[in-house]
Structure formats: structure tokens, C-alpha cells
Design a protein around this motif. Structure first.
Motif, mmCIF file in Angstrom:
data_model
loop_
_atom_site.group_PDB
_atom_site.id
_atom_site.type_symbol
_atom_site.label_atom_id
_atom_site.label_comp_id
_atom_site.label_asym_id
_atom_site.label_seq_id
_atom_site.Cartn_x
_atom_site.Cartn_y
_atom_site.Cartn_z
ATOM 1 N N MET A 1 0.837 -1.176 0.000
ATOM 2 C CA MET A 1 0.000 0.000 0.000
ATOM 3 C C MET A 1 0.888 1.248 0.000
ATOM 4 N N THR A 2 0.541 2.201 -0.813
ATOM 5 C CA THR A 2 1.281 3.440 -0.908
ATOM 6 C C THR A 2 0.860 4.384 0.209
ATOM 7 N N ARG A 3 1.836 4.931 0.913
ATOM 8 C CA ARG A 3 1.556 5.916 1.951
ATOM 9 C C ARG A 3 1.528 7.301 1.321
ATOM 10 N N ARG A 4 0.642 8.130 1.809
ATOM 11 C CA ARG A 4 0.521 9.496 1.308
ATOM 12 C C ARG A 4 0.961 10.468 2.399
ATOM 13 N N TYR A 5 1.715 11.471 2.001
ATOM 14 C CA TYR A 5 2.182 12.500 2.915
ATOM 15 C C TYR A 5 1.761 13.856 2.377
ATOM 16 N N LEU A 6 1.711 14.830 3.256
ATOM 17 C CA LEU A 6 1.297 16.176 2.880
ATOM 18 C C LEU A 6 2.507 17.020 2.488
ATOM 19 N N SER A 7 2.329 17.814 1.443
ATOM 20 C CA SER A 7 3.348 18.764 0.999
ATOM 21 C C SER A 7 3.074 20.116 1.668
ATOM 22 N N LEU A 8 3.951 21.068 1.445
ATOM 23 C CA LEU A 8 3.706 22.425 1.960
ATOM 24 C C LEU A 8 2.399 22.972 1.409
ATOM 25 N N ARG A 9 2.132 22.725 0.133
ATOM 26 C CA ARG A 9 0.886 23.191 -0.480
ATOM 27 C C ARG A 9 -0.322 22.537 0.198
ATOM 28 N N ASP A 10 -0.215 21.252 0.484
ATOM 29 C CA ASP A 10 -1.298 20.542 1.176
ATOM 30 C C ASP A 10 -1.526 21.125 2.576
ATOM 31 N N ILE A 11 -0.427 21.426 3.273
ATOM 32 C CA ILE A 11 -0.542 22.007 4.615
ATOM 33 C C ILE A 11 -1.243 23.356 4.540
ATOM 34 N N ALA A 12 -0.896 24.149 3.531
ATOM 35 C CA ALA A 12 -1.551 25.449 3.361
ATOM 36 C C ALA A 12 -3.049 25.267 3.163
ATOM 37 N N GLU A 13 -3.434 24.362 2.307
ATOM 38 C CA GLU A 13 -4.856 24.129 2.050
ATOM 39 C C GLU A 13 -5.573 23.610 3.296
ATOM 40 N N LEU A 14 -4.930 22.711 4.007
ATOM 41 C CA LEU A 14 -5.531 22.120 5.201
ATOM 42 C C LEU A 14 -5.756 23.157 6.306
ATOM 43 N N GLY A 39 15.021 11.551 -1.339
ATOM 44 C CA GLY A 39 16.221 12.023 -2.018
ATOM 45 C C GLY A 39 17.443 11.759 -1.158
ATOM 46 N N LEU A 40 18.570 11.617 -1.800
ATOM 47 C CA LEU A 40 19.804 11.294 -1.090
ATOM 48 C C LEU A 40 20.618 12.523 -0.727
ATOM 49 N N GLY A 41 20.268 13.673 -1.263
ATOM 50 C CA GLY A 41 21.055 14.874 -1.048
ATOM 51 C C GLY A 41 20.923 15.432 0.350
ATOM 52 N N ASP A 42 21.879 16.297 0.688
ATOM 53 C CA ASP A 42 21.762 17.006 1.953
ATOM 54 C C ASP A 42 20.813 18.183 1.759
ATOM 55 N N MET A 43 20.673 19.028 2.742
ATOM 56 C CA MET A 43 19.694 20.111 2.666
ATOM 57 C C MET A 43 20.042 21.140 1.587
ATOM 58 N N GLN A 44 21.247 21.102 1.054
ATOM 59 C CA GLN A 44 21.629 22.033 0.000
ATOM 60 C C GLN A 44 21.104 21.586 -1.363
ATOM 61 N N GLN A 45 20.759 20.317 -1.476
ATOM 62 C CA GLN A 45 20.263 19.795 -2.741
ATOM 63 C C GLN A 45 18.756 19.663 -2.687
ATOM 64 N N ARG A 46 18.162 19.565 -3.850
ATOM 65 C CA ARG A 46 16.705 19.442 -3.935
ATOM 66 C C ARG A 46 16.255 18.099 -3.393
ATOM 67 N N ILE A 47 15.406 18.170 -2.385
ATOM 68 C CA ILE A 47 14.804 16.973 -1.808
ATOM 69 C C ILE A 47 13.315 17.256 -1.637
ATOM 70 N N SER A 48 12.565 16.215 -1.407
ATOM 71 C CA SER A 48 11.139 16.374 -1.134
ATOM 72 C C SER A 48 10.883 15.949 0.297
ATOM 73 N N ARG A 49 10.033 16.705 0.967
ATOM 74 C CA ARG A 49 9.673 16.389 2.341
ATOM 75 C C ARG A 49 8.174 16.169 2.414
#
Length: 79
Positions: A1-14, A39-49
Motif C-alpha cells: 500500500m502506498t503511503r501518502r504524505y502532505l506537501s507544503l501546499r497541502d498544509i496550506a490548504e488544510l 532524495g539522497l542529497g543534503d539540505m543544499q540539494q533538492r529533496i522532497s519532504r
């Protein structure tokens, strides 16, 4: 089963806040730690939270209660 997480945009809407406001809160390190980082990068690289609904609800209940004029505060007197 795929887990769903909220993005910043989702948090704004919520929360009923603008995306700009949520990003400003994030930049001030006022959001909770994300539940997932993609993502494998540190905070300087593009990652998704992402945040779980439970994490956001707990944060919002505490955060909104400390804001003057928070939703649900209509008619409350200043103490």
C-alpha cells in the motif's frame, strides 16, 4: 500500500493559510520535522519532504492556539 504524505501546499490548504505563509513558517523552522524525506542529497540539494496528517494536525492544534486571531478565537477576550 502506498503511503501518502502532505506537501507544503497541502498544509496550506488544510490550515487555510496561504502557501507563502506556510513557506515563511517553514523558513523560520516553525514546522515540525518531516515524517519522510525523499532524495539522497543534503539540505543544499533538492529533496522532497512530507508530513503525515497526524503530524500536521498535532502541530496545527498547538500553533493555531498560540496565534492571536487564530481560527476559533473569535469573541475571546485578550488576557
Amino acid at each position: 500500500m502506498t503511503r501518502r504524505y502532505l506537501s507544503l501546499r497541502d498544509i496550506a490548504e488544510l490550515t487555510g493559510m496561504s502557501l507563502h505563509a506556510i513557506k515563511a513558517i517553514d523558513h523560520r523552522d516553525r514546522l515540525p520535522e518531516p515524517d519522510v524525506v525523499v532524495g539522497l542529497g543534503d539540505m543544499q540539494q533538492r529533496i522532497s519532504r512530507g508530513w503525515s496528517r497526524e503530524t500536521v494536525d498535532a502541530w496545527w492544534n498547538g500553533y493555531a492556539g498560540t496565534r492571536r486571531g487564530a481560527p476559533g478565537d473569535a469573541g475571546k477576550e485578550d488576557r
